[in-house]
Design a protein around this motif. Structure first.
Motif, PDB file in Angstrom:
ATOM      1  N   GLN A   9       0.834  -1.201   0.000  1.00  0.00           N
ATOM      2  CA  GLN A   9       0.000   0.000   0.000  1.00  0.00           C
ATOM      3  C   GLN A   9       0.872   1.256   0.000  1.00  0.00           C
ATOM      4  O   GLN A   9       0.570   2.228  -0.692  1.00  0.00           O
ATOM      5  CB  GLN A   9      -0.921   0.013   1.217  1.00  0.00           C
ATOM      6  N   TRP A  10       1.954   1.233   0.792  1.00  0.00           N
ATOM      7  CA  TRP A  10       2.813   2.408   0.869  1.00  0.00           C
ATOM      8  C   TRP A  10       3.497   2.673  -0.470  1.00  0.00           C
ATOM      9  O   TRP A  10       3.601   3.826  -0.901  1.00  0.00           O
ATOM     10  CB  TRP A  10       3.861   2.249   1.969  1.00  0.00           C
ATOM     11  N   ILE A  11       3.960   1.633  -1.150  1.00  0.00           N
ATOM     12  CA  ILE A  11       4.595   1.816  -2.459  1.00  0.00           C
ATOM     13  C   ILE A  11       3.576   2.364  -3.464  1.00  0.00           C
ATOM     14  O   ILE A  11       3.877   3.284  -4.224  1.00  0.00           O
ATOM     15  CB  ILE A  11       5.238   0.505  -2.946  1.00  0.00           C
ATOM     16  N   ALA A  12       2.362   1.825  -3.442  1.00  0.00           N
ATOM     17  CA  ALA A  12       1.314   2.345  -4.322  1.00  0.00           C
ATOM     18  C   ALA A  12       1.012   3.805  -3.987  1.00  0.00           C
ATOM     19  O   ALA A  12       0.817   4.637  -4.882  1.00  0.00           O
ATOM     20  CB  ALA A  12       0.058   1.489  -4.209  1.00  0.00           C
ATOM     21  N   TYR A  13       0.984   4.136  -2.694  1.00  0.00           N
ATOM     22  CA  TYR A  13       0.759   5.512  -2.233  1.00  0.00           C
ATOM     23  C   TYR A  13       1.891   6.420  -2.733  1.00  0.00           C
ATOM     24  O   TYR A  13       1.640   7.547  -3.163  1.00  0.00           O
ATOM     25  CB  TYR A  13       0.684   5.504  -0.706  1.00  0.00           C
ATOM     26  N   ALA A  14       3.124   5.938  -2.706  1.00  0.00           N
ATOM     27  CA  ALA A  14       4.259   6.726  -3.195  1.00  0.00           C
ATOM     28  C   ALA A  14       4.134   7.003  -4.691  1.00  0.00           C
ATOM     29  O   ALA A  14       4.584   8.032  -5.179  1.00  0.00           O
ATOM     30  CB  ALA A  14       5.570   6.003  -2.893  1.00  0.00           C
ATOM     31  N   ARG A  18      -4.530   6.092  -4.128  1.00  0.00           N
ATOM     32  CA  ARG A  18      -5.310   6.460  -2.942  1.00  0.00           C
ATOM     33  C   ARG A  18      -5.311   5.291  -1.972  1.00  0.00           C
ATOM     34  O   ARG A  18      -5.486   4.148  -2.378  1.00  0.00           O
ATOM     35  CB  ARG A  18      -6.736   6.798  -3.367  1.00  0.00           C
ATOM     36  N   LEU A  19      -5.153   5.597  -0.694  1.00  0.00           N
ATOM     37  CA  LEU A  19      -5.215   4.574   0.344  1.00  0.00           C
ATOM     38  C   LEU A  19      -6.658   4.416   0.821  1.00  0.00           C
ATOM     39  O   LEU A  19      -7.485   5.312   0.645  1.00  0.00           O
ATOM     40  CB  LEU A  19      -4.318   4.954   1.525  1.00  0.00           C
ATOM     41  N   ASP A  30       0.963  11.895   7.773  1.00  0.00           N
ATOM     42  CA  ASP A  30       2.093  11.766   6.853  1.00  0.00           C
ATOM     43  C   ASP A  30       2.342  13.064   6.103  1.00  0.00           C
ATOM     44  O   ASP A  30       3.488  13.447   5.878  1.00  0.00           O
ATOM     45  CB  ASP A  30       1.828  10.629   5.860  1.00  0.00           C
ATOM     46  N   LEU A  31       1.285  13.761   5.725  1.00  0.00           N
ATOM     47  CA  LEU A  31       1.425  14.962   4.907  1.00  0.00           C
ATOM     48  C   LEU A  31       1.566  16.244   5.714  1.00  0.00           C
ATOM     49  O   LEU A  31       2.062  17.245   5.179  1.00  0.00           O
ATOM     50  CB  LEU A  31       0.234  15.082   3.957  1.00  0.00           C
ATOM     51  N   THR A  32       1.133  16.242   6.973  1.00  0.00           N
ATOM     52  CA  THR A  32       1.172  17.485   7.751  1.00  0.00           C
ATOM     53  C   THR A  32       1.859  17.335   9.095  1.00  0.00           C
ATOM     54  O   THR A  32       2.061  18.329   9.779  1.00  0.00           O
ATOM     55  CB  THR A  32      -0.249  18.019   8.003  1.00  0.00           C
ATOM     56  N   GLY A  33       2.209  16.134   9.486  1.00  0.00           N
ATOM     57  CA  GLY A  33       2.812  15.919  10.795  1.00  0.00           C
ATOM     58  C   GLY A  33       4.284  16.279  10.844  1.00  0.00           C
ATOM     59  O   GLY A  33       4.850  16.860   9.918  1.00  0.00           O
ATOM     60  N   ARG A  34       4.876  15.915  11.957  1.00  0.00           N
ATOM     61  CA  ARG A  34       6.301  16.161  12.156  1.00  0.00           C
ATOM     62  C   ARG A  34       7.102  15.405  11.097  1.00  0.00           C
ATOM     63  O   ARG A  34       6.777  14.273  10.757  1.00  0.00           O
ATOM     64  CB  ARG A  34       6.665  15.683  13.563  1.00  0.00           C
ATOM     65  N   ARG A  43       9.450   9.713  -0.090  1.00  0.00           N
ATOM     66  CA  ARG A  43       8.335   9.179  -0.876  1.00  0.00           C
ATOM     67  C   ARG A  43       8.470   9.578  -2.342  1.00  0.00           C
ATOM     68  O   ARG A  43       8.151   8.802  -3.243  1.00  0.00           O
ATOM     69  CB  ARG A  43       7.023   9.709  -0.289  1.00  0.00           C
ATOM     70  N   GLY A  44       8.979  10.778  -2.597  1.00  0.00           N
ATOM     71  CA  GLY A  44       9.136  11.254  -3.960  1.00  0.00           C
ATOM     72  C   GLY A  44      10.230  10.542  -4.740  1.00  0.00           C
ATOM     73  O   GLY A  44      10.233  10.567  -5.973  1.00  0.00           O
ATOM     74  N   MET A  45      11.151   9.897  -4.047  1.00  0.00           N
ATOM     75  CA  MET A  45      12.243   9.191  -4.727  1.00  0.00           C
ATOM     76  C   MET A  45      11.862   7.763  -5.128  1.00  0.00           C
ATOM     77  O   MET A  45      12.504   7.171  -5.996  1.00  0.00           O
ATOM     78  CB  MET A  45      13.494   9.146  -3.850  1.00  0.00           C
ATOM     79  N   VAL A  46      10.822   7.214  -4.533  1.00  0.00           N
ATOM     80  CA  VAL A  46      10.433   5.824  -4.812  1.00  0.00           C
ATOM     81  C   VAL A  46      10.151   5.585  -6.294  1.00  0.00           C
ATOM     82  O   VAL A  46      10.662   4.616  -6.857  1.00  0.00           O
ATOM     83  CB  VAL A  46       9.231   5.404  -3.930  1.00  0.00           C
ATOM     84  N   PRO A  47       9.411   6.451  -6.994  1.00  0.00           N
ATOM     85  CA  PRO A  47       9.178   6.193  -8.424  1.00  0.00           C
ATOM     86  C   PRO A  47      10.446   6.238  -9.282  1.00  0.00           C
ATOM     87  O   PRO A  47      10.466   5.709 -10.386  1.00  0.00           O
ATOM     88  CB  PRO A  47       8.211   7.309  -8.835  1.00  0.00           C
TER      89      PRO A  47
END
Length: 144
Positions: A9-14, A18-19, A30-34, A43-47
């Motif tokens: 799921q995380w790889i698909a999310y990267a 949609r989760l 993940d998008l707004t936390g610490r 996450r942007g480097m995975v693709p």
């Protein structure tokens, strides 16, 4: 404890998928936390990993292939950082969250700026979109 996505799921999310709805709180964090900025860069480097692997399979000396990967990595990081805000808004909206959510530190800085502005210039009456502001007086502090 917040539910987390599995590896698939995380790889698909990267890659932009949609989760499920039960992971919505995890997405918000993940998008707004610490550490949202560093998580975004990772996450942007995975693709790009498959491209980097192909670069390492090119014929030639290993140092030349490593430099190709380094150049690709640096460009990918620059573009990932440059479009972070747009990417965050898109992902938040895709998961049914408010696209105007910001990372905690950015939101705190925005609130502090608003308070400083209001302390100097007073509060400004907000108008609806398309309506011109009135020429009424805005209270100002004169004790500078």
């Amino acid at each position: 404890m917040t539910k987390r996505p599995n590896v698939g799921q995380w790889i698909a999310y990267a890659f932009g998928r949609r989760l499920p709805d039960d992971l919505r709180e995890w997405v918000r964090n993940d998008l707004t936390g610490r550490h949202a900025f560093s998580r975004h860069l990772v996450r942007g480097m995975v693709p790009f990993v498959p491209i980097f692997v192909v670069f390492m399979l090119f014929p030639g000396p290993w140092w030349l292939r490593a430099q190709m990967v380094a150049l690709g990595l640096s460009l990918a990081l620059i573009y990932s950082a440059a479009y972070m805000g747009q990417n965050r808004r898109h992902r938040l909206e895709k998961h049914g969250l408010d696209p105007e959510l910001r990372p905690v530190r950015q939101q705190q800085e925005k609130d502090d700026d608003q308070k400083r502005y209001e302390a100097i210039y007073g509060t400004v009456r907000r108008t609806s979109p398309g309506q011109l502001p009135s020429r009424g007086r805005v209270e100002r502090r004169l004790d500078r």
